[in-house]
Each structure stands twice: as structure tokens, then as C-alpha cells.
Design a protein around this motif. Structure first.
Motif, PDB file in Angstrom:
ATOM      1  N   PHE A  60       0.824  -1.210   0.000  1.00 31.45           N
ATOM      2  CA  PHE A  60       0.000   0.000   0.000  1.00 31.45           C
ATOM      3  C   PHE A  60       0.859   1.261   0.000  1.00 31.45           C
ATOM      4  O   PHE A  60       0.463   2.280  -0.590  1.00 31.45           O
ATOM      5  CB  PHE A  60      -0.986  -0.016   1.168  1.00 31.45           C
ATOM      6  CG  PHE A  60      -2.178  -0.887   0.895  1.00 31.45           C
ATOM      7  CD1 PHE A  60      -3.136  -0.517  -0.044  1.00 31.45           C
ATOM      8  CD2 PHE A  60      -2.341  -2.096   1.554  1.00 31.45           C
ATOM      9  CE1 PHE A  60      -4.227  -1.328  -0.314  1.00 31.45           C
ATOM     10  CE2 PHE A  60      -3.434  -2.917   1.289  1.00 31.45           C
ATOM     11  CZ  PHE A  60      -4.379  -2.528   0.351  1.00 31.45           C
ATOM     12  N   CYS A  61       2.030   1.223   0.616  1.00 31.43           N
ATOM     13  CA  CYS A  61       2.945   2.369   0.550  1.00 31.43           C
ATOM     14  C   CYS A  61       3.352   2.647  -0.897  1.00 31.43           C
ATOM     15  O   CYS A  61       3.436   3.807  -1.313  1.00 31.43           O
ATOM     16  CB  CYS A  61       4.188   2.130   1.408  1.00 31.43           C
ATOM     17  SG  CYS A  61       3.899   2.226   3.180  1.00 31.43           S
ATOM     18  N   ALA A 105       0.242   7.241  -6.250  1.00 34.27           N
ATOM     19  CA  ALA A 105      -0.857   8.209  -6.180  1.00 34.27           C
ATOM     20  C   ALA A 105      -0.340   9.620  -5.913  1.00 34.27           C
ATOM     21  O   ALA A 105      -0.865  10.594  -6.463  1.00 34.27           O
ATOM     22  CB  ALA A 105      -1.859   7.791  -5.111  1.00 34.27           C
ATOM     23  N   THR A 106       0.699   9.743  -5.094  1.00 33.37           N
ATOM     24  CA  THR A 106       1.297  11.048  -4.833  1.00 33.37           C
ATOM     25  C   THR A 106       1.865  11.637  -6.121  1.00 33.37           C
ATOM     26  O   THR A 106       1.666  12.814  -6.424  1.00 33.37           O
ATOM     27  CB  THR A 106       2.400  10.938  -3.762  1.00 33.37           C
ATOM     28  OG1 THR A 106       1.792  10.567  -2.521  1.00 33.37           O
ATOM     29  CG2 THR A 106       3.157  12.243  -3.591  1.00 33.37           C
ATOM     30  N   ALA A 107       2.557  10.816  -6.880  1.00 33.14           N
ATOM     31  CA  ALA A 107       3.123  11.280  -8.151  1.00 33.14           C
ATOM     32  C   ALA A 107       2.014  11.753  -9.081  1.00 33.14           C
ATOM     33  O   ALA A 107       2.114  12.824  -9.697  1.00 33.14           O
ATOM     34  CB  ALA A 107       3.942  10.166  -8.803  1.00 33.14           C
ATOM     35  N   ILE A 108       0.947  10.986  -9.157  1.00 35.73           N
ATOM     36  CA  ILE A 108      -0.175  11.359 -10.032  1.00 35.73           C
ATOM     37  C   ILE A 108      -0.838  12.641  -9.528  1.00 35.73           C
ATOM     38  O   ILE A 108      -1.187  13.528 -10.314  1.00 35.73           O
ATOM     39  CB  ILE A 108      -1.177  10.203 -10.153  1.00 35.73           C
ATOM     40  CG1 ILE A 108      -0.521   9.048 -10.929  1.00 35.73           C
ATOM     41  CG2 ILE A 108      -2.474  10.658 -10.830  1.00 35.73           C
ATOM     42  CD1 ILE A 108      -1.277   7.740 -10.871  1.00 35.73           C
ATOM     43  N   MET A 124       7.274  12.745 -12.652  1.00 36.41           N
ATOM     44  CA  MET A 124       6.195  12.075 -11.921  1.00 36.41           C
ATOM     45  C   MET A 124       5.541  10.978 -12.763  1.00 36.41           C
ATOM     46  O   MET A 124       5.082   9.971 -12.228  1.00 36.41           O
ATOM     47  CB  MET A 124       5.147  13.083 -11.434  1.00 36.41           C
ATOM     48  CG  MET A 124       5.653  14.047 -10.356  1.00 36.41           C
ATOM     49  SD  MET A 124       6.311  13.231  -8.869  1.00 36.41           S
ATOM     50  CE  MET A 124       8.079  13.387  -9.117  1.00 36.41           C
ATOM     51  N   ILE A 125       5.502  11.160 -14.072  1.00 37.53           N
ATOM     52  CA  ILE A 125       5.011  10.085 -14.942  1.00 37.53           C
ATOM     53  C   ILE A 125       5.885   8.845 -14.762  1.00 37.53           C
ATOM     54  O   ILE A 125       5.394   7.739 -14.549  1.00 37.53           O
ATOM     55  CB  ILE A 125       4.994  10.536 -16.420  1.00 37.53           C
ATOM     56  CG1 ILE A 125       3.918  11.605 -16.648  1.00 37.53           C
ATOM     57  CG2 ILE A 125       4.774   9.338 -17.353  1.00 37.53           C
ATOM     58  CD1 ILE A 125       4.025  12.307 -17.986  1.00 37.53           C
ATOM     59  N   MET A 164       4.293   1.752  -9.243  1.00 42.44           N
ATOM     60  CA  MET A 164       3.337   0.670  -9.506  1.00 42.44           C
ATOM     61  C   MET A 164       4.076  -0.622  -9.844  1.00 42.44           C
ATOM     62  O   MET A 164       3.600  -1.711  -9.515  1.00 42.44           O
ATOM     63  CB  MET A 164       2.360   1.062 -10.615  1.00 42.44           C
ATOM     64  CG  MET A 164       1.295   2.046 -10.137  1.00 42.44           C
ATOM     65  SD  MET A 164       0.407   1.564  -8.620  1.00 42.44           S
ATOM     66  CE  MET A 164      -0.494   0.124  -9.173  1.00 42.44           C
ATOM     67  N   GLY A 165       5.244  -0.503 -10.469  1.00 42.86           N
ATOM     68  CA  GLY A 165       6.078  -1.687 -10.680  1.00 42.86           C
ATOM     69  C   GLY A 165       6.528  -2.281  -9.357  1.00 42.86           C
ATOM     70  O   GLY A 165       6.526  -3.509  -9.177  1.00 42.86           O
TER      71      GLY A 165
END
Length: 193
Positions: A29-30, A36-39, A55-56, A63-64
Motif C-alpha cells: 500500500f505504501c 498516487a502522490t506522483a499522479i 512524476m510520470i 506501480m512496478g
């Protein structure tokens, strides 16, 4: 290198080893939250082209990492489980006042992100050095190297977009605040707790 004012007590690894499945779920989850922070930085500050580009890449990388941790959870015969509140992050976010200019808000978010990445890096280093499961220790060593790069990226962006002297002072103040939080943490099998 990380500048953290209070290192994690190495005995934290003993707690983790008794709760490997919990730490893997928390870690997964971290990684999701990091993506999510990057997005959210892309959505909130689209005019900062260099930041958006980084951030992209970061959201894909995080996610990887999530997939890598999730694969380990599955290999252990488990499922992801439910997310839990990260009290470390909740308390950390209380440091800077809300509001201010868009630039101030951006700098604060970048500093928070830098510190969370730095603490994750430090915790991953401990896991890589102290876990008895050598395969898992190696897994955390590789992630530690990645987290160090994230920490410096966020800190450098904060310095780039804010006044360097002010940003450096805020960073030092945030490090002191975080050290006071860490005195009450380290007793759970969470990445930051």
C-alpha cells in the motif's frame, strides 16, 4: 546521506520478522500511495513540465514496485489484505500549515514526499542488512537504492521551485519534527510505524 535526525532502532527488524505478511501488505500500500502522490502532483501542478515528466516515470516505477511486492504476497500464499492508516504520514502532514501560495503548497508536498522516501530508504536498508530471509533482504536492498533516488529527486525539485534558503530551513525543521515523531514509533510491523 539521508539527513534523518533519529535512526530507526535496529530492533524494529525483530518486530518485522515476526510479522512479514503484515509488513508486505503495508509495503504494497505504501507503493500504491507513492504512485498516487506522483499522479496527484501531475494533476495539481501540470504547468511544471519537468516535474510532470519525472512524476510520470515515478508513478510507473512505484506501480512496478507494488507489483513486485504483490507478487511476493501471492507467492507466500496470501492475498493483499486491507489498507491501514499510516499514522506516521498522518502526523507528518500536520507539520506545515495549510494554505499559502501554489508554490508554497508545492514545496511543502515535495518536502513531505522527500522525507517519506528517505525514511523508507532507511527502513529498507535495515531490512536488507538484518533480515534472516536472505532473498527478502536482497529484495529490500534493491528497493533501498531506488528510494534514495526518489528522496533526492523530491528534495531537488523543492529547492528548484522554492527559495533555496527557505526550503533548506523548512527541510531542517521538518527533519527535527519527524525525529520527534519517530521517538514514539518503531513498535509495529509497518514500513513507517
Amino acid at each position: 546521506m539521508l539527513g534523518l535526525k533519529l535512526p530507526t532502532d535496529p530492533r524494529w527488524v525483530n518486530i518485522v520478522e515476526k510479522n512479514i505478511d503484515d509488513i508486505l501488505t503495508d509495503h504494497a500500500f505504501c507503493e500504491q500511495k507513492a504512485a498516487a502522490t506522483a499522479i496527484s502532483l501531475i494533476v495539481g501542478f501540470p504547468e511544471y513540465t519537468e516535474l510532470v515528466q519525472e512524476m510520470i516515470a515515478l508513478s510507473r516505477e512505484e506501480m512496478g514496485h507494488f507489483k513486485m511486492v504483490h507478487d511476493r504476497i501471492i507467492a507466500r500464499g496470501n492475498t493483499l489484505g486491507r489498507d491501514r492508516k499510516d499514522l506516521y504520514v498522518i502526523d507528518l502532514l500536520k507539520f506545515f500549515p495549510k494554505g499559502g501560495s501554489r508554490t508554497t503548497q508545492l514545496v511543502h508536498r515535495l518536502l513531505y514526499a522527500a522525507l517519506i522516501e528517505a525514511r523508507s530508504c532507511e527502513r529498507f536498508r535495515l531490512l536488507s542488512e538484518e533480515l534472516t530471509d536472505k532473498d527478502l533482504a536482497e529484495f529490500y536492498r534493491k528497493l533501498m537504492i531506488s528510494e534514495a533516488g526518489h528522496y533526492t529527486m523530491f528534495l531537488n525539485f523543492a529547492r528548484q521551485y522554492g527559495n533555496r534558503d527557505e526550503v533548506d530551513q523548512k527541510w531542517q525543521d521538518l527533519l527535527e519534527y519527524e525525529a520527534s515523531l519517530m521517538k514514539n514509533l518503531g513498535e509495529t510491523g509497518n514500513i513507517h510505524g
